[in-house]
Design an enzyme around this catalytic site. Structure first.
Site, mmCIF file in Angstrom:
data_model
loop_
_atom_site.group_PDB
_atom_site.id
_atom_site.type_symbol
_atom_site.label_atom_id
_atom_site.label_comp_id
_atom_site.label_asym_id
_atom_site.label_seq_id
_atom_site.Cartn_x
_atom_site.Cartn_y
_atom_site.Cartn_z
ATOM 1 N N ARG A 100 0.855 -1.183 0.000
ATOM 2 C CA ARG A 100 0.000 0.000 0.000
ATOM 3 C C ARG A 100 0.895 1.238 0.000
ATOM 4 N NH1 ARG A 100 -2.800 3.033 4.773
ATOM 5 N NH2 ARG A 100 -3.373 4.775 3.446
ATOM 6 N N HIS A 146 -3.112 10.935 0.313
ATOM 7 C CA HIS A 146 -2.611 10.754 1.679
ATOM 8 C C HIS A 146 -2.044 12.101 2.147
ATOM 9 C CE1 HIS A 146 -1.252 7.462 4.659
ATOM 10 N NE2 HIS A 146 -0.992 8.612 5.245
ATOM 11 N N GLU A 192 -7.770 8.481 5.823
ATOM 12 C CA GLU A 192 -8.150 9.142 7.076
ATOM 13 C C GLU A 192 -8.645 10.573 6.919
ATOM 14 O OE1 GLU A 192 -4.860 8.911 9.770
ATOM 15 O OE2 GLU A 192 -5.045 6.758 10.018
ATOM 16 N N ASN A 333 -7.754 1.958 9.660
ATOM 17 C CA ASN A 333 -6.461 2.164 10.305
ATOM 18 C C ASN A 333 -6.694 2.152 11.802
ATOM 19 O OD1 ASN A 333 -5.416 2.528 7.770
ATOM 20 N ND2 ASN A 333 -4.927 4.699 8.025
ATOM 21 N N TYR A 335 -4.919 1.658 15.712
ATOM 22 C CA TYR A 335 -3.682 1.590 16.501
ATOM 23 C C TYR A 335 -3.919 1.417 17.992
ATOM 24 C CZ TYR A 335 -1.048 3.432 12.476
ATOM 25 O OH TYR A 335 -0.466 3.612 11.245
ATOM 26 N N GLU A 402 -3.891 -0.144 8.195
ATOM 27 C CA GLU A 402 -2.727 0.266 8.980
ATOM 28 C C GLU A 402 -2.876 -0.259 10.390
ATOM 29 O OE1 GLU A 402 -1.660 4.455 9.201
ATOM 30 O OE2 GLU A 402 -2.051 4.700 7.056
HETATM 31 C C1 GBH Z 1 -1.795 7.221 10.412
HETATM 32 O O1 GBH Z 1 -2.482 8.165 11.114
HETATM 33 C C2 GBH Z 1 -1.409 7.849 9.114
HETATM 34 O O2 GBH Z 1 -2.203 7.364 8.065
HETATM 35 C C3 GBH Z 1 0.039 7.657 8.794
HETATM 36 O O3 GBH Z 1 0.393 8.523 7.770
HETATM 37 C C4 GBH Z 1 0.848 7.862 10.054
HETATM 38 O O4 GBH Z 1 2.227 7.849 9.797
HETATM 39 C C5 GBH Z 1 0.512 6.748 10.998
HETATM 40 O O5 GBH Z 1 -0.851 6.732 11.257
HETATM 41 C C6 GBH Z 1 1.214 6.827 12.338
HETATM 42 O O6 GBH Z 1 0.830 7.963 13.027
HETATM 43 O O7 GBH Z 1 -4.337 14.209 16.464
HETATM 44 O O8 GBH Z 1 -3.040 15.246 18.206
HETATM 45 O O9 GBH Z 1 -4.973 13.934 18.791
HETATM 46 C C7 GBH Z 1 -2.752 7.916 12.439
HETATM 47 C C8 GBH Z 1 -3.189 9.234 12.873
HETATM 48 C C9 GBH Z 1 -2.078 10.379 14.539
HETATM 49 C C10 GBH Z 1 -4.437 9.936 14.606
HETATM 50 C C11 GBH Z 1 -2.130 10.820 15.931
HETATM 51 C C12 GBH Z 1 -4.483 10.313 15.997
HETATM 52 C C13 GBH Z 1 -3.518 11.523 17.668
HETATM 53 C C14 GBH Z 1 -2.828 12.754 17.983
HETATM 54 N N1 GBH Z 1 -3.138 9.435 14.256
HETATM 55 N N2 GBH Z 1 -3.448 11.270 16.252
HETATM 56 S S1 GBH Z 1 -3.876 14.131 17.857
#
Ligand code: GBH
Length: 495
Positions: A100, A146, A192, A333, A335, A402
């Site tokens: 991807r 993206h 996202e 996605n 986490y 993801e």
């Molecule tokens: C993904 O986003 C992205 O698609 C990717 O590009 C990125 O590298 C990867 O994750 C790792 O971060 O917005 O201040 O509350 C995940 C996005 C980033 C969403 C952090 C929630 C929390 C911090 N996430 N965010 S905040």
């Protein structure tokens, strides 16, 4: 004993065996696919090479270095613009079924507009990647957007805040299908949007870094994104699907929201949190319109704030019919997990999307952390969110697009990352076998350590380490890469 009774007993026995065996199965289903993901701005570099146009992340990192933790940029990043052959060799080594990656819009259309001319060297770059993937038997999953909007679009027409973006994006997508679609199995319109609308136009922590119209622009962005998505889905359906035989959808970020107690109020709060984050896009695309709770709450608050009508834009009946069902699968996605607690509605005052939700979210102290403040390790969350999506949206096909873990420095013996993937996969198997969620693929974020947006190079998600102080940007496998390789080879979750 009659023969039919015997058959019945044997059938029953087999049924019990297979269900109990399945419930504990460490084996991935036969057609389950594994991949890894990256994104153009985070890995490519080559920021102004061979005719590439500027995008909003180029501009943001150059003009607001203070918004990036280490004041870095994606000018060179992993230098994948020059090192894509090395990257594809790593994919081969890992044994992934698919890769991807995303297209940098301004690399193939420097201003964003098709009519301003195509940058054929940019097209060639992605053609080279696709051909090499094809030769190596690796399927392509391409993200069209993206987060790296051509800067010229932002300046000339306001980007996602202007509805004319729908046609402009559709023309870009059309070109991508035309040039690349014969070798692309999965298309993703947006990565996202729930994040980039929020952080680009409300919290201002991501490009383009605006916070001009709180509680308004964030919803306008989403509205135009949803329309753009639907337009592109229909175009693919009409013009390309028959020939190119790919699938197309979008990707949403989602945490799992764990109700902090068993009270009705906290459950409602957790549900509200998911609806405002995931349902915001999933509901229109799957069911046709925004979640009722968003429509009601935002209207009510808007009126109290003195607006003439809701800050949440409205879809017409025709639009609802057009948007409904524009997905072949749902890209997720995932986490981490948040605990969610009911609070009384935040009093009316200056509008904001955050106040519209009005819940309290926190992490449990017992959850293991990572290199990112927002990422706590809660493996069962992936099972819970998968089950919730299945039950809320009538069992759609889900691909985990993801999932991954960050370190704050280079750690080659990355026991924590290996454990993260192992335990998340363990719960993903439970979702498949015990809860019968239709999950058909899993994608590790990320192939490489890369430019982690506002965190710069200080957070590392890669299965391969990249040394960013070495101009040749060498890639070094971490233990997690070796682990992923074995899982992909055996199709078996081993410890
Ligand atoms: C993904 O986003 C992205 O698609 C990717 O590009 C990125 O590298 C990867 O994750 C790792 O971060 O917005 O201040 O509350 C995940 C996005 C980033 C969403 C952090 C929630 C929390 C911090 N996430 N965010 S905040």
């Amino acid at each position: 004993m009659s023969s039919s009774t015997l058959v019945f007993i044997i059938t029953l026995f087999c049924f019990i065996c297979t269900t109990t065996q399945e419930a504990n199965s460490q084996i991935f289903p036969p057609n389950f696919k594994f991949g890894v993901a990256t994104a153009s701005y985070q890995i490519e570099g080559g920021c102004n090479e061979d005719g590439k146009g500027e995008n909003i992340w180029d501009r943001f990192t150059h003009t607001s270095p203070n918004k990036i933790f280490d004041h870095s940029t994606g000018d060179v990043a992993c230098d994948s613009y020059h090192k894509y052959e090395t990257d594809i060799a790593l994919l081969k080594e890992l044994g992934v079924d698919f890769y991807r990656f995303s297209i940098s819009w301004s690399r193939i259309l420097p201003t964003g507009y098709v009519d301003d001319g195509i940058n054929h060297r940019g097209v060639e770059y992605y053609n080279n990647i696709l051909n090499l993937l094809h030769q190596n038997n690796i399927e392509a999953m391409i993200t069209l957007y993206h987060w790296d909007l051509p800067q010229h679009l932002h300046e000339s027409m306001g980007g996602w805040l202007n509805e004319t973006i729908v046609d402009i994006f559709a023309k870009y997508a059309d070109l991508a299908f035309h040039f690349f679609g014969d070798r692309v199995k999965y298309w993703i319109t947006f990565n996202e949007p729930n994040n980039f609308c929020q952080n680009g136009y409300e919290t201002a922590i991501d490009a383009p870094g605006l916070a001009n119209n709180l509680g308004v622009d964030v919803y306008t962005c989403a509205h135009n994104v949803i329309k753009s998505h639907a337009a592109v889905y229909h175009m693919y359906d009409k013009t390309y699907r028959k020939l190119q035989k790919g699938k197309i959808s979008l990707i949403l970020y989602t945490k799992w929201a764990q109700s902090s107690t068993n009270t009705h109020k906290d459950f409602k709060a957790a549900e509200r949190s998911l609806q405002f984050q995931f349902g915001w896009f999933a509901n229109p695309i799957i069911k046709g319109n925004y979640p009722r709770i968003m429509i009601e709450r935002i209207r009510e608050r808007s009126i109290k704030e003195g607006f003439q009508k809701s800050r949440l834009p409205k879809f017409t009946k025709k639009e609802i019919r057009y948007i409904k069902g524009t997905f072949d699968f749902i890209g997720v996605n995932h986490y981490t997990t948040h605990m969610v607690k009911w609070i009384d509605d935040i009093p009316i005052g200056k509008p904001s999307a955050f106040k519209d939700i009005s819940v309290e979210e926190y992490f449990k102290d017992s959850w293991k952390g990572s290199g990112s403040f927002w990422l706590k390790v809660v493996p069962c969350g992936i099972r819970n969110i998968a089950k919730w999506i299945k039950n809320t949206y009538n069992n759609p096909n889900i691909i985990i697009t993801e999932n991954g873990y960050s370190d704050g420095e280079i750690i080659l013996h990355d026991f924590d990352r290996k454990n993260y993937h192992k335990n998340y996969l363990k719960y993903l198997l439970k979702a498949i076998y015990n809860d019968h969620v239709n999950i058909t693929g899993y994608t590790a974020w990320s192939l490489l350590d890369n430019f982690e947006w506002r965190e710069g190079y200080s957070e590392r998600f890669g299965l391969y380490a990249v040394n960013f102080t070495d101009s040749s940007r060498p890639r070094i496998p971490k233990d997690s890469a070796e682990y992923y390789k074995i899982i992909l080879k055996t199709r078996h979750l081993i410890s």
